[in-house]
Design an enzyme around this catalytic site. Structure first.
Site: not given
Length: 371
Positions: A11-12, A14, A39, A75, A104, A137, A164, A246, A276
């Site tokens: 749903r988000g 991504v 949920s 998620q 990662r 990203c 960004q 990162k 970005h």
């Protein structure tokens, strides 16, 4: 045999982009999809290829998750931290594909960006690695743009300044940015139509509104509309933000480099929504002609495009508005610096929800489906 795939966090932002891309590429015809929810289990799921997916599964039900050949999750870190160890401790032997950063840097996880590190991914599969994680990203977008220089071992170090998008922080931040923009417009909308108002009068109202106690600041904590935020993620002991850390850490892991490439920079949040942008100062380890550099870059993958270093081409092709919702990775402003012929500047733009997040996950899923 067709693999069962559990999809979580669809749903988000991504996850939604991932589903859209999977439908565009007809990926659902190759798998048996099961949609999970943290949920709303038991309720209806997404509409895929005009068919409603019914009876969402419980994303916390370990027994159901263990039945999946592949789990792909967007998620977030807290879900990964809670569920992943339980699955592995229960001897689940399936493949885990994750957009979150949690795993990662783990030894038994591979960061995925197959146009750049397919050999690393294949070696991991041969070794029995079953955890595959999308990269940061900006790192992924940098490597899509500069991949040719990296894989040919032509780079000594990179200093990057990032610009960004709000979406990198999450959907709530995008909404807040738009609310900030709306709030500023509302206080001067009539003044903009009145020629008796000077620009400075309008600017004063805008500035006062951005500093008012009613300005939307719940998420960013400071104004982003008409401004910028020169800090992303938590503070590290060495003065970097974690986002800046990162760059070097993930790049070297993605490429599995024997000789470490040094990367540092300053990460800045701007009021772009999806894309970005990054400005690079690159120290090459040898003097290569600019024409050869362009050839090396553009021959690396089918999505990168070298934009001629002139004003018109740059304005038309090298901006977030031109790149949003595309897989294009334009790179331009390429020139040798007057410091030394081994110093190169470059500027690139990429959609952080596509190559910066969803697309590497989708492509990894296809690699696993075809095993």
């Amino acid at each position: 045999m067709t693999k069962s795939v559990g999809i979580i966090g669809w749903r988000g932002m991504v996850g939604s982009v991932l589903l859209k891309r999977m439908q565009e590429e007809n990926d659902f015809s190759k798998i048996i999809p099961y949609f999970f929810s943290t949920s709303q289990s038991g309720q209806d799921g997404p509409i895929i290829n005009n068919i409603l997916s019914k009876n969402l599964k419980d994303a916390y039900n370990i027994n159901l998750l263990q039945e999946m050949d592949i789990i792909i999750t967007c998620q977030g870190s807290s879900y990964t931290e809670k569920i992943y160890p339980k699955l592995r401790n229960n001897n689940w032997q399936g493949y885990w594909i994750d957009a979150a950063s949690t795993l990662r840097m783990e030894k038994d996880a591979t960061i995925i960006l197959d146009p750049v590190n397919l050999n690393v991914i294949n070696n991991a599969l041969d070794k029995g690695i079953k955890t595959f994680v999308g990269g940061n990203c900006t790192v992924s977008l940098m490597l899509m743009a500069l991949g040719g220089l990296f894989v040919n071992n032509l780079i000594d170090w990179v200093f990057v300044s990032t610009y960004q998008a709000a979406s990198g922080a999450g959907s709530r931040y995008v909404i807040e940015l738009l609310k900030q923009m709306g709030s500023l417009y509302n206080v001067v909308s009539k003044d903009l139509l009145d020629k008796s108002y000077s620009v400075l009068d309008i600017e004063k109202k805008v500035t006062q509104e951005s500093r008012s106690k009613n300005f939307p600041l719940e998420n960013f904590s400071v104004p982003l509309a008409t401004s910028l935020i020169p800090w992303i993620d938590v503070e590290m002991k060495n003065g970097q933000s974690r986002e800046e850390w990162k760059g070097q850490a993930e790049t070297n892991k993605i490429l599995n480099l024997k000789k470490k490439v040094l990367i540092d920079g300053t990460c800045v949040r701007i009021s772009s929504i999806r894309c970005h942008s990054q400005s690079f100062l690159i120290k090459l380890n040898k003097d290569i002609s600019l024409e050869n550099i362009k050839k090396i870059i553009v021959n690396h993958n089918q999505w990168v495009d070298v934009i001629p270093n002139n004003m018109q081409k740059t304005l038309c092709n090298l901006t977030p508005s031109a790149v949003t919702d595309t897989l294009n990775i334009p790179i331009g402003r390429l020139r040798k610096l007057n410091i030394d012929d081994r110093y190169l500047s470059a500027f690139t733009v990429g959609d952080q929800l596509l190559w910066g997040a969803a697309e590497p996950l989708r492509r990894m899923l296809n690699l696993l489906v075809n095993i």
